[in-house]
Design a protein around this motif. Sequence first.
Motif, PDB file in Angstrom:
ATOM      1  N   VAL A 132       0.837  -1.191   0.000  1.00  0.00           N
ATOM      2  CA  VAL A 132       0.000   0.000   0.000  1.00  0.00           C
ATOM      3  C   VAL A 132       0.879   1.250   0.000  1.00  0.00           C
ATOM      4  CG1 VAL A 132      -1.733   1.307   1.306  1.00  0.00           C
ATOM      5  CG2 VAL A 132      -1.925  -1.184   1.115  1.00  0.00           C
ATOM      6  N   GLU A 133       1.996   1.168   0.701  1.00  0.00           N
ATOM      7  CA  GLU A 133       2.889   2.326   0.794  1.00  0.00           C
ATOM      8  C   GLU A 133       3.542   2.682  -0.545  1.00  0.00           C
ATOM      9  OE1 GLU A 133       5.719   1.545   3.893  1.00  0.00           O
ATOM     10  OE2 GLU A 133       4.114   1.299   5.353  1.00  0.00           O
ATOM     11  N   GLU A 134       3.759   1.698  -1.390  1.00  0.00           N
ATOM     12  CA  GLU A 134       4.457   1.976  -2.645  1.00  0.00           C
ATOM     13  C   GLU A 134       3.832   1.170  -3.779  1.00  0.00           C
ATOM     14  OE1 GLU A 134       8.995   1.943  -4.438  1.00  0.00           O
ATOM     15  OE2 GLU A 134       8.287   0.394  -3.077  1.00  0.00           O
ATOM     16  N   LYS A 135       3.145   1.882  -4.686  1.00  0.00           N
ATOM     17  CA  LYS A 135       2.483   1.183  -5.788  1.00  0.00           C
ATOM     18  C   LYS A 135       3.501   0.671  -6.794  1.00  0.00           C
ATOM     19  CE  LYS A 135      -1.796   3.847  -5.582  1.00  0.00           C
ATOM     20  NZ  LYS A 135      -2.578   4.932  -6.203  1.00  0.00           N
ATOM     21  N   SER A 136       3.151  -0.451  -7.418  1.00  0.00           N
ATOM     22  CA  SER A 136       4.014  -1.001  -8.466  1.00  0.00           C
ATOM     23  C   SER A 136       3.889  -0.158  -9.724  1.00  0.00           C
ATOM     24  CB  SER A 136       3.588  -2.433  -8.768  1.00  0.00           C
ATOM     25  OG  SER A 136       3.744  -3.229  -7.621  1.00  0.00           O
ATOM     26  N   LYS A 137       4.991  -0.007 -10.432  1.00  0.00           N
ATOM     27  CA  LYS A 137       4.982   0.832 -11.639  1.00  0.00           C
ATOM     28  C   LYS A 137       5.506   0.071 -12.856  1.00  0.00           C
ATOM     29  CE  LYS A 137       7.692   3.828  -9.691  1.00  0.00           C
ATOM     30  NZ  LYS A 137       8.685   4.892  -9.595  1.00  0.00           N
ATOM     31  N   ASP A 138       4.863   0.301 -13.992  1.00  0.00           N
ATOM     32  CA  ASP A 138       5.402  -0.121 -15.288  1.00  0.00           C
ATOM     33  C   ASP A 138       5.779   1.161 -16.018  1.00  0.00           C
ATOM     34  OD1 ASP A 138       4.611  -2.651 -14.586  1.00  0.00           O
ATOM     35  OD2 ASP A 138       2.821  -2.647 -15.858  1.00  0.00           O
ATOM     36  N   ILE A 139       7.036   1.321 -16.330  1.00  0.00           N
ATOM     37  CA  ILE A 139       7.487   2.558 -16.977  1.00  0.00           C
ATOM     38  C   ILE A 139       8.035   2.197 -18.354  1.00  0.00           C
ATOM     39  CG2 ILE A 139       8.956   4.605 -16.746  1.00  0.00           C
ATOM     40  CD1 ILE A 139       9.147   3.399 -13.667  1.00  0.00           C
ATOM     41  N   ILE A 140       7.355   2.684 -19.369  1.00  0.00           N
ATOM     42  CA  ILE A 140       7.692   2.322 -20.752  1.00  0.00           C
ATOM     43  C   ILE A 140       8.077   3.597 -21.493  1.00  0.00           C
ATOM     44  CG2 ILE A 140       6.787   1.312 -22.894  1.00  0.00           C
ATOM     45  CD1 ILE A 140       4.676  -0.101 -20.958  1.00  0.00           C
ATOM     46  N   ASN A 141       9.188   3.558 -22.184  1.00  0.00           N
ATOM     47  CA  ASN A 141       9.655   4.772 -22.847  1.00  0.00           C
ATOM     48  C   ASN A 141      10.308   4.459 -24.188  1.00  0.00           C
ATOM     49  OD1 ASN A 141      10.364   7.398 -23.331  1.00  0.00           O
ATOM     50  ND2 ASN A 141      11.951   7.523 -21.773  1.00  0.00           N
ATOM     51  N   PHE A 142       9.809   5.086 -25.241  1.00  0.00           N
ATOM     52  CA  PHE A 142      10.467   5.040 -26.555  1.00  0.00           C
ATOM     53  C   PHE A 142      11.035   6.425 -26.806  1.00  0.00           C
ATOM     54  CE2 PHE A 142       7.292   1.713 -26.685  1.00  0.00           C
ATOM     55  CZ  PHE A 142       7.989   0.663 -27.242  1.00  0.00           C
ATOM     56  N   THR A 143      12.308   6.504 -27.080  1.00  0.00           N
ATOM     57  CA  THR A 143      12.953   7.811 -27.148  1.00  0.00           C
ATOM     58  C   THR A 143      14.076   7.845 -28.187  1.00  0.00           C
ATOM     59  OG1 THR A 143      14.291   9.390 -25.875  1.00  0.00           O
ATOM     60  CG2 THR A 143      14.462   7.088 -25.231  1.00  0.00           C
ATOM     61  N   ALA A 144      14.323   9.017 -28.738  1.00  0.00           N
ATOM     62  CA  ALA A 144      15.447   9.164 -29.667  1.00  0.00           C
ATOM     63  C   ALA A 144      16.726   9.534 -28.907  1.00  0.00           C
ATOM     64  CB  ALA A 144      15.132  10.238 -30.697  1.00  0.00           C
ATOM     65  N   GLU A 145      16.599   9.745 -27.600  1.00  0.00           N
ATOM     66  CA  GLU A 145      17.773  10.141 -26.800  1.00  0.00           C
ATOM     67  C   GLU A 145      18.616   8.939 -26.401  1.00  0.00           C
ATOM     68  OE1 GLU A 145      16.704  12.706 -23.493  1.00  0.00           O
ATOM     69  OE2 GLU A 145      15.184  13.643 -24.739  1.00  0.00           O
ATOM     70  N   LYS A 146      19.880   9.215 -26.059  1.00  0.00           N
ATOM     71  CA  LYS A 146      20.796   8.187 -25.572  1.00  0.00           C
ATOM     72  C   LYS A 146      20.254   7.619 -24.256  1.00  0.00           C
ATOM     73  CE  LYS A 146      25.736   7.530 -24.940  1.00  0.00           C
ATOM     74  NZ  LYS A 146      27.085   8.108 -25.024  1.00  0.00           N
TER      75      LYS A 146
END
Lengths: 172, 172
Positions: free
Chosen positions: A42-56
């Motif tokens: 409850v204190e810390e929700k699970s995260k899915d972090i998805i990123n498509f980027t042109a950066e290094k």
Amino acid sequence: MNTTTPSLCQIKSNHASHAWNKKKRNFLSEECEPLRGDMDEVEEKSKDIINFTAEKLSVDEVSQLVISPLCGAISLFVGTTRNNFEGKKVISLEYEAYLPMADNEVRKICSDIRQKWPVKHIAVFHRLGLVPVSEASVIIAVSSAHRAASLEAVTYAIDTLKAKVPIWKKVS
Amino acid sequence: MNTTTPSLCQIKSNHASHAWNKKKRNFLSEECEPLRGDMDEVEEKSKDIINFTAEKLSVDEVSQLVISPLCGAISLFVGTTRNNFEGKKVISLEYEAYLPMADNEVRKICSDIRQKWPVKHIAVFHRLGLVPVSEASVIIAVSSAHRAASLEAVTYAIDTLKAKVPIWKKVS
């Protein structure tokens, strides 16, 4: 590049907001998982972090996104451009994705992982455009309380991403 | 802390020299592997980089040590301090090692990995002393041309390190 973000259950944690502010021009999306029963979850929700980027891509940045005080393990996979392919010299690889579908497919991989293993956070970053030799085209990071879950999940994630996500590479 | 370095076949590459200069007070050792037949292997020797240190570990630093233009994959495992252990709150873990034997055992793990999988570079960094919650006590990084080798090697490395290397932890 698609600059919209999915409307699905977005969480703006400190880490996520930082990544979001830094990468407004990129295709970055997050989705929360249903909470489990105990207090720590409850204190810390699970995260899915998805990123498509042109950066290094930065291994430290992706790794930091999945850190959790509840976890004893972070497993990572970094895909880099090799200097050779089928016996020929390579200078760089060029990646192109069909973004909405690629995002959906990666989201599905995250969901599958959560069905199979008790992991905490999942981050999948993919670079698009030219990726020179030795630089990262993809970084996957998964955190879990105990090591087996994140180790197995990372292997599943990269195998499934390569097999199913609509990302194409061109050798140059 | 033991400040000597093994005399075994040391290589001072740019990366290794950097790590060595930066960490003169630590127990850092490297060992080369026999060269294989093809030209690419002659151009870049394989490295085993082992480091026991009281300093904070950096995922980027360890990851960079195993980068190779010959490799398309880097797999990493990061062991971090969890905020709980057997139902009790944890503030930090304290690690102690019997250094000469720990170094030998990690070296043996590297050698075993090279018998089992075609990997390029292996880095094993272990922090000693107090490691606060969410910080890394161990980072293992392995590079390989194709992903299966480094993924399997990292799992083998952390499982064997936990089972065989004389490193003790105290919960505080």
